[in-house]
Design a protein around this motif. Structure first.
Motif, PDB file in Angstrom:
ATOM      1  N   THR A  82      -4.313   4.828  -2.588  1.00  0.00           N
ATOM      2  CA  THR A  82      -5.031   3.668  -2.063  1.00  0.00           C
ATOM      3  C   THR A  82      -6.119   4.051  -1.063  1.00  0.00           C
ATOM      4  OG1 THR A  82      -3.190   3.331  -0.549  1.00  0.00           O
ATOM      5  CG2 THR A  82      -3.306   1.864  -2.425  1.00  0.00           C
ATOM      6  N   GLN A 127      -1.141   7.792   2.509  1.00  0.00           N
ATOM      7  CA  GLN A 127      -2.281   7.028   3.040  1.00  0.00           C
ATOM      8  C   GLN A 127      -3.398   7.930   3.548  1.00  0.00           C
ATOM      9  OE1 GLN A 127       0.870   6.480   4.597  1.00  0.00           O
ATOM     10  NE2 GLN A 127       1.474   4.399   4.053  1.00  0.00           N
ATOM     11  N   PRO A 397      -0.904   3.257  -7.663  1.00  0.00           N
ATOM     12  CA  PRO A 397      -0.694   3.189  -6.214  1.00  0.00           C
ATOM     13  C   PRO A 397       0.800   3.225  -5.862  1.00  0.00           C
ATOM     14  CG  PRO A 397      -2.255   1.513  -6.932  1.00  0.00           C
ATOM     15  CD  PRO A 397      -1.654   2.093  -8.173  1.00  0.00           C
ATOM     16  N   PRO A 465      -1.969  -1.523 -10.525  1.00  0.00           N
ATOM     17  CA  PRO A 465      -3.197  -1.827  -9.793  1.00  0.00           C
ATOM     18  C   PRO A 465      -3.823  -3.172 -10.180  1.00  0.00           C
ATOM     19  CG  PRO A 465      -3.426   0.207 -11.101  1.00  0.00           C
ATOM     20  CD  PRO A 465      -2.023  -0.240 -11.243  1.00  0.00           C
ATOM     21  N   LEU A 473      -0.050  -4.462  -6.010  1.00  0.00           N
ATOM     22  CA  LEU A 473      -0.138  -3.773  -4.724  1.00  0.00           C
ATOM     23  C   LEU A 473      -0.061  -4.752  -3.552  1.00  0.00           C
ATOM     24  CD1 LEU A 473      -0.547  -1.028  -3.392  1.00  0.00           C
ATOM     25  CD2 LEU A 473      -3.009  -1.365  -3.584  1.00  0.00           C
TER      26      LEU A 473
END
Ligand SMILES: Cc1cc2nc3c(=O)[nH]c(=O)nc-3n(C[C@H](O)[C@H](O)[C@H](O)COP(=O)(O)OP(=O)(O)OC[C@H]3O[C@@H](n4cnc5c(N)ncnc54)[C@H](O)[C@@H]3O)c2cc1C
Ligand SMILES: *[C@@H]1O[C@H](CO)[C@@H](O)[C@H](O)[C@H]1NC(C)=O
Ligand SMILES: *[C@@H]1O[C@H](CO)[C@@H](O)[C@H](O)[C@H]1NC(C)=O
Length: 545
Positions: A82, A127, A397, A465, A473
């Protein structure tokens, strides 16, 4: 809002944070020499003003390996899928001095340059933690030095490169009948990456996390210095780097403790419908003498799908599909255990596991067990990876949430989350198992809850996604936020594992009493905040112009 200051802040947000970084540091006692460093940095600005040509200056470095300025987009990607921060260069180091001279070079330019450096292990962060926006990413697996070397003897160990994958270490050490003691559930991760976090799996109750099973490290600091560190030598750096989120140095070599490796594993799963009985049994097992060698568990909420069983869909058979139990609407808990053995001791192992199981209160018809090789057991998630890749479900993700929850609060947490906020776990497994902190080294940077016993609860979701539904997500992120919110509101004293925050205040709260030491170490080993910018704890210092 209309004040000159606020419009200045709006227009100069990054600059403001840089100033904040400096102000923040100058408020900390015992960091008086920070000022001298900052003024050094200011001098650097005056003598070396341009910045856009910084990465061209990298080309002038004499290296054993090389820089790449093209085809580097992979370095803006990670498992979380992401966050995408593009670097300006990727270093493929062939030697430790490649890493050291690159960092020295960037350190010497000082704050005239915004260049930062992120070590990238296998990019399995969630992340962007291994990314560097317009900075230099170091592709750690290219560093194939030192060559892996196993030392047998009374306290056996292996010396490995920081970019080595755990799966390769397993295969190499097994040639000597040895293996590391503490693992992660998935072995296609690097030594530097897991040691920067902790490395927690079903062996941690017994041996502590991976950061507890390291004798020595070689580290390149944020000034470019190459230092060897251990409990005896440069101990502050050693403790800082372990669980240090890449903030103090780049791990180029690690000395990992080994034990004799078993050939086989008996792998057992049983089910519970009562949370309190499930946790009582888990807690009993982690504190028993000669218990299992591995103890984990997971939650099953209203279904099982491929993602739900991905960790080990091949073996043992999914207890839910195999048994008469249907979890529709109900929450079930699976306790997962393993016992090591060699084929010639199968009889003894049988007796031991039977005796251990006889003290547990699971639903009798749900006992499933099978014997597998040690390698197959440890590498179990890779089997699921292959299946998910085939279906295009690996590179999606991954809005994962990992929490450490004190034992006294685990049933509160379960009551509010399982079957309530989380209505099913079709998006991925939810792991839950306790560990005993008193077996862990408390001097490392790793942050845990206050109690001796705490649970790791891992929500390992995959998102689709394009979906706006419960597998999208946005939905999963909202759910994660709700889980964090109830934990905060109920004051559960949880800590995030593989932590992710967006403000320094949150980081400060995360570290609590350890924050001051964390900052002191940052200042000592990476005073310009060059390293691991993707963690977003510190921002590279730029003087107030
Ligand atoms: C399928 C899967 C299963 C997992 N299971 C577990 C588990 O059971 N237990 C567990 O504890 N974790 C688990 N993890 C999380 C794992 O520990 C993290 O993803 C970790 O970041 C390691 O990944 P990596 O080696 O690719 O490191 P990266 O993501 O590349 O790096 C992680 C961080 O460390 C820094 N870093 C990388 N290399 C170095 C180095 N040599 N020196 C200094 N800093 C460095 C990076 O800059 C970054 O900030 C799992 C992850 C996945 C994808
Ligand atoms: C945790 O480990 C310590 C040290 O081994 C031990 O004294 C303590 O009883 C353990 N606690 C529990 C609840 O098992
Ligand atoms: C369980 O899941 C099914 C769909 O998979 C859904 O229709 C049902 O409402 C769920 N039950 C509960 C109690 O959440």
């Amino acid at each position: 809002m209309g004040s000159p200051l606020s419009s200045f802040l709006r227009q100069n947000k990054p600059l403001f944070f840089r100033i904040f970084f400096i102000l923040f540091f100058s408020c900390i006692p015992d960091t008086a020499n920070l000022c001298s460093n900052l003024s050094l940095a200011t001098t650097a600005v005056q003598t070396h003003s341009a910045s856009s040509d910084n990465h061209f200056s990298l080309k002038k470095l004499t290296l054993d390996g090389h820089f790449s300025f093209e085809n580097i987009h992979y370095a803006a990607k990670d498992f979380g899928n992401t966050y995408h921060f593009h670097p300006s260069a990727v270093l493929y180091p062939k030697s430790i001095s490649d890493i050291s001279s690159t960092i020295k070079h960037i350190f010497n330019i000082g704050t005239a340059s915004q260049l930062t450096v992120a070590a990238r292990g296998h990019g399995h962060s969630l992340q962007g933690q291994a990314q560097a926006h317009q900075g230099v990413v170091i592709n750690m697996p290219s560093l194939q030095k030192p060559v892996m070397k196993v030392h047998t003897g009374e306290l056996p160990y292996v010396d490995v490169s920081g970019g080595e994958l755990w799966i390769n270490i397993l295969h190499e050490t097994l040639k000597h009948g040895l293996a590391p003691k503490s693992w992660t559930d998935y072995l296609h991760l690097t030594v530097g990456g897991t040691l920067s976090n902790a490395g927690i799996s079903g062996q941690a109750f017994l041996h502590g996390p991976q950061i507890n099973n390291v004798y020595q490290l070689e580290v390149v600091t944020g000034k470019g210095d190459v230092l060897t560190c251990s409990e005896q030598q440069n101990a502050d750096l050693f403790h800082g780097v372990l669980g240090g989120l890449g903030q103090f140095g780049i791990i180029t070599r690690a000395r990992i403790s080994l034990e004799p490796a078993p050939k086989m594993v008996r792998w057992i799963r049983v089910l519970y419908s009562e949370f309190s009985i499930f946790t009582k049994d888990q807690e009993h097992l982690i504190s028993s003498e000669s218990s299992f060698d591995y103890i984990e568990g997971f939650v099953i909420i209203n279904r099982t799908g491929l993602l739900n069983n991905w960790r080990s869909s091949f073996n043992p058979r999914d207890p839910l599909q195999a048994s008469k139990f249907n979890s529709d609407g109900k929450v079930l808990y699976c306790l997962e255990m393993a016992k090591h053995f060699n084929p010639d001791e199968a009889g003894i192992m049988d007796k031991k596991t039977e005796s251990l199981l006889s003290k547990l209160s699971f639903i009798p018809s749900t006992l499933f067990q099978s014997d597998v090789s040690y390698v197959d057991f440890l590498d179990r998630v890779h089997v699921s990876e292959i299946k998910l890749r085939e279906k295009g479900l690996w590179e999606v993700p991954h809005p994962w949430l990992n929490l450490l929850i004190p034992k006294s609060k685990i049933s509160d947490f379960a009551q509010q989350v399982f079957g309530e906020i989380l209505k099913d776990n079709s998006n991925g497994p939810v792991l839950i198992y306790p560990v005993n902190k008193s077996k862990w080294n408390r001097k490392t940077s790793f942050v845990t809850p206050d109690e001796d016993i705490f649970y790791l609860v891992a929500f390992l979701s995959s998102a689709l996604p394009s979906s706006r539904g419960t597998d999208g997500l946005e939905h999963i992120n909202n759910q994660n936020q709700r889980i964090l919110d109830v934990s905060t509101r109920a004051n559960l004293g949880i800590k995030q594992y593989l932590p992710h925050y967006s403000t320094q205040k949150e980081w400060q709260a995360h570290f609590g009493p350890q924050w001051k030491l964390f900052v002191q170490r940052k200042y000592a080993y990476d005073p310009l905040a060059i390293l691991a910018p993707g963690q977003r704890i510190f921002q590279k210092a730029i003087p107030f112009l």
